[in-house]
Enzyme design. Structure first.
Site: not given
Ligand code: NAG
Ligand code: NAG
Ligand code: NAG
Ligand code: NAG
Ligand code: NAG
Ligand code: NAG
Ligand code: NAG
Ligand code: NAG
Ligand code: NAG
Ligand code: NAG
Length: 735
Positions: A143, A204, A530
Site C-alpha cells: 500500500d 491510506h 479498499s
Molecule cells: C484483502 O485486503 C483487503 C484490504 O485491502 C481486506 O479487506 C480483505 O479482507 C483482504 N482479504 C484477504 C482474503 O486477505
C-alpha cells in the site's frame, strides 16, 4: 487442502483502482516506456547454475540495446518468479517479446489511490475466541506504507516475530518493532526527489493496515467523531509493510517487485485491493496473473470490487482464484445540519469536524471573480479561482459541485454547501472547510432563502451520527456485476464494511490532504472498496489463524457460504451488488463444508473458456496444458455460488457439478434445502450427504431450470446439518 509448511504468513496487498494508462498517450515509437517483462517461474536451480537470474536479464537486454542495458534495467524479479522491468522503445519491446523464456510483456501502468464500529457491526466483538496462533500471523501490506508511530502499531506485550520470518526492516526513517516487523519501499521510476521511505505520507496504508491488524486503541476518534475503540480483525497479528504506492500512483512494476519479495519472505495469503477500472480478459490482466501466481503459492488474493459503481458490469476484478469484495454501509452514518438565519434547518451527508459559527451565506453563481473575466457559468460550481475573494471571505458559499469546497477555501471562504443531486449521497466525505451536501430540492430552498433576504446567514454544525437502520446496504460507488468476462461466474463474491470507516492515519498529511487543511489527526474516517477489502482480509486472517492448512479456495468458500444474506429490496442490484452477502468472520471460522479448488481446477476452467496451451501459459507460466481431458465448463468449476445467464424470454436447463469437503464434525449428515422464486426450479442430487470423517469429499449435481425474464432471479441452496448452514446463491439473469 494440505500444505507443506505448518508455518505461514498472511500477506495483504491494499491499493486502489482507476488505472491510468500513462503509456497510451506517448505515440512516438522512439519514446522510452517502462515495460514489465514477465518470464514465469524461476529457472530450476540445476539449469543455468552459473548465471545469476539478474545477469540473464542484463544479457537479454544487451543483445537488443547494447550498452544502454545497465541504465535501462530498472529491476529484476528473482526471488519468487522470473522477470524484469526495463525502459524500452516499441521496437525493442517487440524484439524482446520474441526472445526465449519471455512469457509476456506489459506496459507499466499506474493506479491512483482514491480515497469502528465495523467489526462489531459484523457480529465480531472484541472478545471473540482467538486462535493461540494468531500472533504467528504476518500480514503483508502492499500500500502507501504505514505511519510506524501510530498507536495501532505499538508492540507492548508482543514477543519477537516467528523465527520463520525472512523479511527485513529495510527502509530509511522507519523503526520496526515486534508488531511492525518488516518494511520495504519500491519506486522503480523514482526521479530523485520523491519520498523513498516506507513511511506513509498519504494515510491510506496506515488506515488499511490498522483495519486488518491494528491493536486495540481506546478513545479513538476523528476530532470527537466516531469515538470508540479502534481495532483490526486480527489485533495480535504482525504487519510487514511493502510500500508500492507513491504520490504518482502505484505501478505494476512495483507491485510485482513487492510480490516477488513478499512471497520469498514466506507469505501465503495475499490481499490485493488493486485492479483496473474496466474488465479485461484474464491473460491481459497482470493482477489476475499475479493472483494466479500467488494462488499457486497457496496465497489467497483479495481484490476490491472497485469504486466504479453503480453501473452494471463495472466490476473489474473477476478472476475465480481471487476474492472480490464489495463495499457496504454500517449502522452509523454521518449527517451535517445547515441552520439558516430564519432557523430553518436542512441536513445532508458529510463529515464535518468544524464548529457551527453563524456566517453570511452567498451563492457561488452570484459572486464570480469578474476582475478575472469569470462568469457565473463557472463560479456556480466554485471552480478553481472562479470566486471573487472579497465577496466570499469568511462566508459560506453554495457550490454546485463536489470539488467546490476545496476551491472556495482557497478563495477565503470558511464554509460551503454542495447543492445538487450529484452522486454519493449514501456515503459521507470530509472537506477542508465546514461543508454539508444537500439534494437539489433542499439546495434550491437555500438559494431562495438567500434571494429573499438582505443579510442571509447560516451555520454548518458539527456532524451527528444517527443510526442507519437500513444497514448493511451496498454503497452506490461499489462496482457491480455481471462479470463481463465470464458471465456465469458470479462477482462480486461478498461485501464488507467500506463506508465511513474510522482507522489510523498518517501524521504527514491532514484529514483531506487538500491545500489549506490544517487538521493533522491520528485517526480518520474514509470510504472505499479498499476499506472493505481489509475487513475481508482481517476475516480471512482470522479464519486462517484457526486453520493454517486450508487452501485459498477453502478460506474463500468459508467466507462466502457463511455470509449473511442481504435484502434485494434494499439493494436492487441484488447479487450483482453483494454476491453471497455480508461477511461473518465468526461463522466463517466454522463453515461445516467447503468448496475447495486448486490450480488444476482453475486450469480446466480456463481451458473451457477457450484458452489453449499457448494462451494458458500466459497466465500459469508453467507446464499446464489444455486438452479434451481437462476442458471444464464454467458451471463445473467447484465454486461456492451458481450463476446462469441466457436470452431473455428463453428457458434454460443447466447442470452444475460440485464437490464439498467436510471440515465440521467427523460424522455428520447434510440435507439440501433450496429457496427459489417463481421462474427458477432447482434440483439437487443427491439431496443428502453423509460424512464419516473430517476431510472427506462428497459430490453432487445441481440442476437449474430457469425462465429468464428481464430481471435477475435470485434463489439459494443451503446444505444444513442442523449446526451449520452452508449457503450459496443461485442466480439466473438475462445476458
Ligand atoms: C484483502 O485486503 C483487503 C484490504 O485491502 C481486506 O479487506 C480483505 O479482507 C483482504 N482479504 C484477504 C482474503 O486477505
Ligand atoms: C522522518 O519523517 C518525518 C515525518 O515525515 C520527518 O518529519 C523527518 O524529517 C524525517 N526524518 C528524516 C531524517 O528524513
Ligand atoms: C480522549 O481523547 C481526547 C482527545 O483526543 C482527550 O481530550 C481525552 O482526554 C481522552 N480521554 C480519555 C479518557 O483518555
Ligand atoms: C470518547 O468516549 C470516551 C468514553 O465514552 C470518553 O471518555 C471520551 O472523552 C470521548 N472522547 C472524545 C474525544 O469525545
Ligand atoms: C432562532 O433560534 C434561536 C435559538 O432558539 C432564537 O434565539 C432566535 O430568535 C431564532 N431566530 C428566528 C429568526 O426565529
Ligand atoms: C435567485 O435570484 C437569481 C437572480 O436574482 C435568479 O436567477 C435565481 O433564479 C433565483 N433563485 C431562486 C432559487 O429563487
Ligand atoms: C491459441 O489461441 C490463440 C488466441 O485465441 C490463437 O491465436 C492461437 O493460434 C491458438 N494456438 C493454437 C495452437 O491453437
Ligand atoms: C473445450 O470445449 C469447448 C466447447 O465444447 C470447445 O470449443 C474447445 O475447442 C474445447 N477445447 C479443447 C482444448 O478441447
Ligand atoms: C458431472 O456429474 C455427472 C453426474 O455425476 C457426470 O456424469 C459428469 O461426468 C460430471 N461432469 C464433470 C465435468 O465432471
Ligand atoms: C440455518 O438456517 C435456518 C433456516 O433459515 C435457521 O432457522 C437456523 O437458525 C440457521 N442455523 C444456523 C446455525 O445459522
Amino acid at each position: 487442502m494440505s500444505m507443506a509448511s505448518p508455518l505461514w504468513l498472511l500477506f495483504l496487498l491494499t491499493v486502489t483502482y482507476s488505472l491510468i494508462f500513462s503509456d497510451t498517450l506517448a505515440a512516438d515509437s522512439n519514446d522510452l516506456k517502462t515495460y514489465i517483462v514477465y518470464m514465469g517461474d524461476l529457472p530450476k536451480s540445476d539449469l543455468k547454475s552459473d548465471l545469476s537470474v539478474a545477469s540473464v536479464h542484463n544479457n537479454m537486454l544487451q543483445k537488443v540495446i547494447g550498452s544502454r542495458a545497465s541504465t535501462s534495467l530498472l529491476r529484476s524479479y528473482k526471488r519468487s518468479f522470473n522477470g524484469f522491468v526495463a525502459k524500452l522503445t516499441e521496437d525493442e519491446k517487440n524484439q524482446i517479446a520474441k526472445m526465449d523464456g519471455v512469457v509476456s510483456i506489459f506496459p507499466n501502468q499506474k493506479n491512483q489511490l482514491h480515497t469502528t464500529r465495523s467489526w462489531d457491526f459484523m457480529g465480531f466483538p472484541q472478545d471473540v475466541k482467538r486462535a493461540p496462533l494468531e500472533n504467528d500471523v504476518i500480514v503483508g501490506m502492499l500500500d502507501t506504507g504505514v505511519w510506524p508511530e501510530a498507536d495501532s502499531f505499538k508492540d507492548d506485550g508482543i514477543g519477537p516475530p516467528p523465527s520463520r520470518w525472512k523479511g527485513s526492516c529495510d527502509s530509511i526513517n522507519f523503526t520496526c518493532n515486534n508488531k511492525l516487523i518488516g518494511a520495504k519501499s519500491y519506486n522503480s521510476e523514482a526521479t530523485g526527489d520523491e519520498e523513498l521511505s516506507a513511511r506513509d505520507t498519504e494515510g491510506h496504508g496506515t488506515h488499511t493496515a490498522s483495519t486488518v491488524a491494528g491493536r486495540l486503541v481506546n478513545n479513538a476518534s476523528l476530532l470527537g467523531l466516531a469515538n470508540g475503540t479502534s481495532r483490526g480483525g486480527v489485533p495480535s497479528a504482525r504487519i510487514a509493510v511493502y510500500k508500492i504506492c507513491f504520490e504518482s500512483g502505484c505501478s505494476y512494476a512495483d507491485i510485482l517487485a513487492a510480490f516477488d519479495d513478499a512471497i520469498a519472505d514466506g507469505v501465503d495469503i495475499i490481499n490485493l485491493s488493486v485492479g483496473g477500472s474496466f474488465p479485461v480478459g484474464y491473460m491481459d490482466d497482470p493482477i489476475a496473473i499475479g493472483a494466479f501466481h500467488s494462488m499457486k503459492h497457496n496465497i489467497l488474493t483479495c481484490n476490491s470490487a472497485g469504486n466504479s459503481g453503480p453501473f452494471p458490469g463495472s466490476i473489474s476484478n473477476i478472476s475465480p482464484w481471487s476474492l472480490s469484495v464489495a463495499a457496504s454501509s454500517i449502522d452509523r452514518k454521518f449527517q451535517t445540519q445547515l441552520v439558516l438565519g430564519d432557523n430553518i434547518t436542512y441536513q445532508g451527508p458529510s463529515i464535518n469536524t468544524f464548529d457551527g459559527a453563524v456566517r453570511p451565506i452567498v451563492y457561488g453563481g452570484s459572486v464570480p471573480n469578474t476582475k478575472k473575466g469569470v462568469t457565473s457559468d463557472s463560479s456556480r460550481y466554485c471552480q478553481p479561482d472562479s470566486l471573487d475573494p472579497t465577496l466570499v471571505k469568511n462566508k459560506i458559499v453554495v457550490c454546485e459541485d463536489f470539488s467546490g469546497p476545496a476551491n472556495a477555501l482557497l478563495s477565503g471562504a470558511s464554509g460551503a454547501v454542495i447543492e445538487g443531486d450529484l452522486q454519493n449521497l449514501d456515503s459521507a466525505f470530509s472537506f477542508p472547510i465546514a461543508t454539508t451536501y444537500l439534494n437539489s430540492k433542499d439546495g434550491k430552498a437555500v438559494l431562495s432563502y438567500i434571494n429573499s433576504t438582505s443579510t442571509p446567514t447560516a451555520s454548518i454544525l458539527k456532524s451527528v451520527e444517527p443510526v442507519d437502520k437500513t444497514a448493511p446496504t451496498v454503497v452506490s460507488f461499489s462496482s457491480r456485476g455481471p462479470n463481463q468476462i465470464t458471465a456465469d461466474l458470479l462477482k462480486p463474491d461478498v461485501t464488507a464494511p467500506g463506508v465511513d470507516i474510522l482507522a489510523a492515519w498518517s501524521q504527514a498529511t491532514t484529514v483531506t490532504g487538500e491545500e489549506g487543511d490544517t487538521r493533522v489527526v491520528p485517526y480518520n474516517i474514509i470510504s472505499g472498496t479498499s476499506m472493505s477489502c481489509p475487513h475481508a482480509t482481517g476475516a480471512a486472517a482470522y479464519v486462517k489463524s484457526f486453520h493454517p492448512d486450508w487452501s485459498p479456495a477453502a478460506i474463500k468458500s468459508a467466507l462466502m457460504t457463511t455470509a449473511a444474506q442481504m435484502s434485494s429490496t434494499e439493494n436492487p442490484d441484488a447479487e450483482f451488488a453483494y454476491g453471497s452477502g455480508h461477511i461473518n468472520p465468526l461463522k466463517a471460522k466454522d463453515p461445516g463444508l467447503v468448496y475447495d479448488a486448486g490450480e488444476s481446477d482453475f486450469v480446466s476452467f480456463l481451458c473451457g473458456q477457450g484458452y489453449n496451451t499457448t494462451t494458458l501459459k500466459l497466465i500459469t507460466s508453467d507446464g499446464s496444458i489444455c486438452s479434451a481431458a481437462n476442458n471444464a465448463s464454467v458451471w463445473d468449476l467447484n465454486y461456492p455460488s451458481f450463476a446462469l445467464s441466457g436470452k431473455q424470454s428463453g428457458s434454460i436447463v443447466r447442470t452444475f457439478n460440485r464437490t464439498v469437503t467436510n471440515v465440521g464434525a467427523a460424522e455428520s449428515t447434510y440435507k439440501a434445502d433450496t429457496i427459489t422464486p417463481s421462474g427458477l426450479v432447482v434440483q439437487v442430487n443427491p439431496s443428502s450427504l453423509a460424512f464419516e470423517k473430517v476431510g472427506e469429499k462428497q459430490s453432487f449435481v445441481v440442476t437449474v431450470s430457469a425462465t429468464i425474464g428481464s430481471k435477475m432471479l435470485s434463489g439459494s441452496l443451503v446444505w444444513s446439518d442442523g449446526v451449520h448452514n452452508v449457503s450459496s446463491p443461485i442466480v439466473a439473469f438475462p445476458s
